[in-house]
Design an enzyme around this catalytic site. Structure first.
Site, PDB file in Angstrom:
ATOM      1  N   ASP A   5      43.202  41.353  27.822  1.00 50.70           N
ATOM      2  CA  ASP A   5      44.575  40.842  27.837  1.00 50.70           C
ATOM      3  C   ASP A   5      45.356  41.350  26.627  1.00 50.70           C
ATOM      4  OD1 ASP A   5      43.883  39.329  30.000  1.00 50.70           O
ATOM      5  OD2 ASP A   5      43.510  37.509  28.832  1.00 50.70           O
TER       6      ASP A   5
HETATM    7  N1  URA Z   1      38.893  36.883  29.543  1.00 50.26           N
HETATM    8  C1  URA Z   1      40.137  36.582  29.130  1.00 50.26           C
HETATM    9  O1  URA Z   1      40.612  35.484  29.336  1.00 50.26           O
HETATM   10  N2  URA Z   1      40.831  37.529  28.516  1.00 50.26           N
HETATM   11  C2  URA Z   1      40.368  38.769  28.264  1.00 50.26           C
HETATM   12  O2  URA Z   1      41.067  39.600  27.676  1.00 50.26           O
HETATM   13  C3  URA Z   1      39.067  39.062  28.699  1.00 50.26           C
HETATM   14  C4  URA Z   1      38.346  38.101  29.335  1.00 50.26           C
END
Ligand code: URA
Length: 245
Positions: free
Chosen positions: A102
């Protein structure tokens, strides 16, 4: 390189056997049969053995990046936000991210131009483990931990069990290491949301055999031979299971 070396490099025959093929007239270069062993060729030549194109294996590149928070996991963002492309040197071949972190998540991200391996690493059946260090609001109770261990409902289906380890527990915030082998969208954040302990920060510490270690944020390195061997072994082990079935 010499034609017999080219054929051996491409993996179609030993060098000795390749020489036999050449002398026997089974090899064409740019449409013409070549029987001389000294002929020099390169990637720009079209080499055929018994009518079939023989290509050298592509030079693959595997980059391990410590992605900072506030950067998009993509090579180009139409909205003009900062992307991981700016953090990876363009020399050595174009690479793309394997999976996604993310925008707000930092940590280890693999980028490669090896499409086959990238597919394996992101496909759920290969179950590559990913470990995250999460700082969350509040202190998890035993019941919460059990929900992670059992797997919890997300999007109407049950997530696989996660491994969870408490690093620090405090009433205002706690730190946990969580290991999952799925890659659902915002999975870790949603799992903690479901237990009412929202994530305050998230760092990926490990992607399969690749550990973040002390790689500085915003910098990258080449994957080591050992890491690559382990990634490939992962694929072979699953493929072998298929053969046994
Ligand atoms: N899970 C999440 O919530 N965010 C990420 O970036 C990777 C796994």
């Amino acid at each position: 390189m010499r034609l017999q070396k080219y054929l051996a490099h491409a993996g179609v025959a030993s060098r000795r056997k390749a020489e036999d093929f050449i002398v026997a007239g089974h090899v064409r270069v740019n449409g013409t049969v070549v029987r001389e062993l000294g002929r020099v060729v390169d990637e720009s030549d079209r080499v055929e053995l018994a009518g079939k194109r023989v290509a050298l294996p592509a030079r693959h590149r595997y980059v391990v990046l410590h992605k900072p928070a506030g950067v998009m996991t993509t090579m180009r963002d139409p909205a003009g936000r900062r992307t991981v492309a700016a953090l990876v040197s363009p020399g050595g071949g174009r690479v793309v991210p394997v999976g996604r972190l993310d925008y707000d998540t930092s940590g280890v991200l693999l980028l490669t131009n090896d499409g086959e391996l990238a597919h394996v690493l992101t496909h759920p059946r290969y179950g590559v483990e990913k470990t995250y260090r999460a700082v969350v609001r509040g202190r998890l109770q035993g019941e919460d931990v059990k929900r992670f261990l059992a797997g919890m409902r997300l999007d109407g289906s049950r997530s696989s069990p996660a491994k969870i380890r408490v690093v620090r527990a405090g009433s205002a915030s706690s730190e946990l290491d969580i290991t999952i082998h799925e890659g659902r969208n915002r999975q870790v954040r949603r799992m903690f949301d479901a237990t009412d302990h929202p994530v305050l920060s998230l760092v990926r510490l490990r992607f399969g055999p690749i550990a973040l270690g002390d790689l500085r944020v915003g910098t990258s390195r080449d994957a080591t031979e050992k890491e690559l061997a382990e990634l490939r072994a992962l694929r072979r082990s699953v493929d072998a299971e298929d053969d046994d079935a």
